[in-house]
Motif scaffolding. Structure first.
Motif, mmCIF file in Angstrom:
data_model
loop_
_atom_site.group_PDB
_atom_site.id
_atom_site.type_symbol
_atom_site.label_atom_id
_atom_site.label_comp_id
_atom_site.label_asym_id
_atom_site.label_seq_id
_atom_site.Cartn_x
_atom_site.Cartn_y
_atom_site.Cartn_z
ATOM 1 N N HIS A 46 37.408 38.228 46.144
ATOM 2 C CA HIS A 46 36.337 37.230 46.201
ATOM 3 C C HIS A 46 36.817 35.997 45.433
ATOM 4 O O HIS A 46 36.479 35.799 44.274
ATOM 5 N N LEU A 47 37.632 35.207 46.123
ATOM 6 C CA LEU A 47 38.226 34.010 45.532
ATOM 7 C C LEU A 47 37.892 32.794 46.389
ATOM 8 O O LEU A 47 37.663 32.933 47.597
ATOM 9 N N PRO A 48 37.915 31.603 45.802
ATOM 10 C CA PRO A 48 37.619 30.401 46.579
ATOM 11 C C PRO A 48 38.609 30.138 47.720
ATOM 12 O O PRO A 48 38.265 29.445 48.675
ATOM 13 N N ASN A 49 39.820 30.691 47.662
ATOM 14 C CA ASN A 49 40.767 30.485 48.757
ATOM 15 C C ASN A 49 40.518 31.428 49.938
ATOM 16 O O ASN A 49 41.166 31.332 50.961
ATOM 17 N N THR A 66 37.913 23.733 43.251
ATOM 18 C CA THR A 66 39.024 23.054 42.579
ATOM 19 C C THR A 66 40.261 23.917 42.683
ATOM 20 O O THR A 66 40.194 25.103 42.442
ATOM 21 N N GLY A 67 41.364 23.407 43.103
ATOM 22 C CA GLY A 67 42.622 24.146 43.133
ATOM 23 C C GLY A 67 42.455 25.622 43.395
ATOM 24 O O GLY A 67 42.059 26.038 44.463
ATOM 25 N N ARG A 68 42.744 26.450 42.395
ATOM 26 C CA ARG A 68 42.657 27.906 42.527
ATOM 27 C C ARG A 68 41.257 28.436 42.241
ATOM 28 O O ARG A 68 40.915 29.550 42.579
ATOM 29 N N GLY A 69 40.413 27.643 41.612
ATOM 30 C CA GLY A 69 39.096 28.130 41.217
ATOM 31 C C GLY A 69 37.980 27.255 41.726
ATOM 32 O O GLY A 69 38.084 26.612 42.762
ATOM 33 N N MET A 70 36.898 27.239 40.975
ATOM 34 C CA MET A 70 35.760 26.419 41.336
ATOM 35 C C MET A 70 34.974 26.107 40.084
ATOM 36 O O MET A 70 35.154 26.725 39.048
ATOM 37 N N LYS A 71 34.116 25.098 40.207
ATOM 38 C CA LYS A 71 33.243 24.725 39.098
ATOM 39 C C LYS A 71 31.809 24.888 39.549
ATOM 40 O O LYS A 71 31.431 24.464 40.639
ATOM 41 N N ASP A 74 29.612 22.565 35.841
ATOM 42 C CA ASP A 74 30.650 22.241 34.850
ATOM 43 C C ASP A 74 31.305 23.446 34.185
ATOM 44 O O ASP A 74 31.976 23.315 33.174
ATOM 45 N N HIS A 75 31.113 24.658 34.724
ATOM 46 C CA HIS A 75 31.778 25.858 34.225
ATOM 47 C C HIS A 75 32.885 26.236 35.210
ATOM 48 O O HIS A 75 32.625 26.406 36.399
ATOM 49 N N SER A 76 34.112 26.363 34.720
ATOM 50 C CA SER A 76 35.229 26.760 35.583
ATOM 51 C C SER A 76 35.239 28.278 35.743
ATOM 52 O O SER A 76 35.125 29.015 34.756
ATOM 53 N N VAL A 77 35.373 28.732 36.985
ATOM 54 C CA VAL A 77 35.462 30.155 37.292
ATOM 55 C C VAL A 77 36.513 30.355 38.373
ATOM 56 O O VAL A 77 36.790 29.445 39.155
ATOM 57 N N CYS A 78 37.112 31.523 38.401
ATOM 58 C CA CYS A 78 38.175 31.805 39.372
ATOM 59 C C CYS A 78 37.730 32.712 40.505
ATOM 60 O O CYS A 78 38.397 32.796 41.521
ATOM 61 N N ALA A 86 26.278 34.905 34.776
ATOM 62 C CA ALA A 86 24.966 34.388 35.175
ATOM 63 C C ALA A 86 25.015 33.403 36.343
ATOM 64 O O ALA A 86 24.038 33.267 37.073
ATOM 65 N N LEU A 87 26.134 32.725 36.547
ATOM 66 C CA LEU A 87 26.201 31.678 37.568
ATOM 67 C C LEU A 87 26.831 32.122 38.879
ATOM 68 O O LEU A 87 26.874 31.357 39.832
ATOM 69 N N ILE A 88 27.343 33.350 38.933
ATOM 70 C CA ILE A 88 28.066 33.815 40.109
ATOM 71 C C ILE A 88 27.336 35.016 40.708
ATOM 72 O O ILE A 88 26.805 35.854 39.987
ATOM 73 N N SER A 89 27.348 35.118 42.018
ATOM 74 C CA SER A 89 26.702 36.231 42.704
ATOM 75 C C SER A 89 27.296 37.562 42.256
ATOM 76 O O SER A 89 28.506 37.706 42.128
ATOM 77 N N CYS A 90 26.418 38.526 42.026
ATOM 78 C CA CYS A 90 26.880 39.876 41.707
ATOM 79 C C CYS A 90 26.612 40.818 42.879
ATOM 80 O O CYS A 90 26.735 42.030 42.741
ATOM 81 N N VAL A 91 26.264 40.266 44.043
ATOM 82 C CA VAL A 91 26.005 41.082 45.225
ATOM 83 C C VAL A 91 27.353 41.561 45.771
ATOM 84 O O VAL A 91 28.199 40.751 46.142
ATOM 85 N N PRO A 92 27.557 42.879 45.808
ATOM 86 C CA PRO A 92 28.864 43.394 46.238
ATOM 87 C C PRO A 92 29.021 43.388 47.753
ATOM 88 O O PRO A 92 28.058 43.243 48.501
ATOM 89 N N GLN A 93 30.254 43.552 48.182
ATOM 90 C CA GLN A 93 30.551 43.865 49.566
ATOM 91 C C GLN A 93 30.843 45.357 49.612
ATOM 92 O O GLN A 93 31.180 45.965 48.589
ATOM 93 N N PHE A 94 30.731 45.948 50.806
ATOM 94 C CA PHE A 94 30.942 47.381 50.968
ATOM 95 C C PHE A 94 31.957 47.640 52.067
ATOM 96 O O PHE A 94 32.006 46.916 53.057
#
Length: 168
Positions: A46-49, A66-71, A74-78, A86-94
């Motif tokens: 589960h990556l932005p690419n 952004t490049g390899r990640g995302m904002k 204003d919080h950088s995450v990969c 708290a800012l990213i989905s925790c809904v899994p894939q199966f």
């Protein structure tokens, strides 16, 4: 990951991956063959690419890729999905994979973090894990050996590395 009714079921978020490995060159029809075994990825990062993931998070409207990640705010995450952020989905894939056509005792599931997969190829991990199958007293060492190899290969560039090896 769990087994129910002859099926292996895997739920995931983030960039840890699950690899199903089996003895027999053509055992896993959707997978790759190497030597006398085959392997099949059950998950994808589960990556932005990842195009589908990028489209999903962009629809939310508060994400800047952004490049390899995302904002996000204003919080950088990969990763685009995560447990405990708290800012990213925790809904899994199966993913579900039938085990009915796989020979018991000749199948291994490896679940490992990106700190392992960034340094060890799937065919190497599959061969190493299946090699432990013939040595019941050493099965408990399979995950530790995989992690130690990844850390050795990473050197000073090491990420968190963890693995679970399940003999099915």
């Amino acid at each position: 990951a769990w087994v129910s009714g002859g099926e292996l079921k895997v739920a995931w978020v983030g960039d840890s991956r699950a690899l199903l490995c089996a003895r027999g060159r053509k055992t896993l029809e959707l997978g790759s063959a190497y030597g006398d075994y085959s392997f099949e990825w059950l998950t994808e990062d589960h990556l932005p690419n990842n195009e589908a993931e990028r489209e999903r998070v962009e629809k939310e409207g508060r994400v800047e890729i952004t490049g390899r990640g995302m904002k996000i705010n204003d919080h950088s995450v990969c990763v685009t999905r995560s447990l405990g952020h708290a800012l990213i989905s925790c809904v899994p894939q199966f993913a579900t994979r039938s085990l009915r056509d796989l020979e018991p005792g000749h199948t291994v599931l490896i679940v490992a973090s990106d700190g392992v997969w960034d340094h060890i190829a799937a065919d190497d991990a599959a061969g190493d894990a299946l090699g432990h199958r013939n040595k019941p007293a050493m099965r408990a060492d399979a995950a530790r050996d995989l992690v130690n190899e990844a850390l050795d290969l990473a050197g000073a560039d090491s990420d968190n590395a963890c693995a679970v090896v399940v003999f099915l």
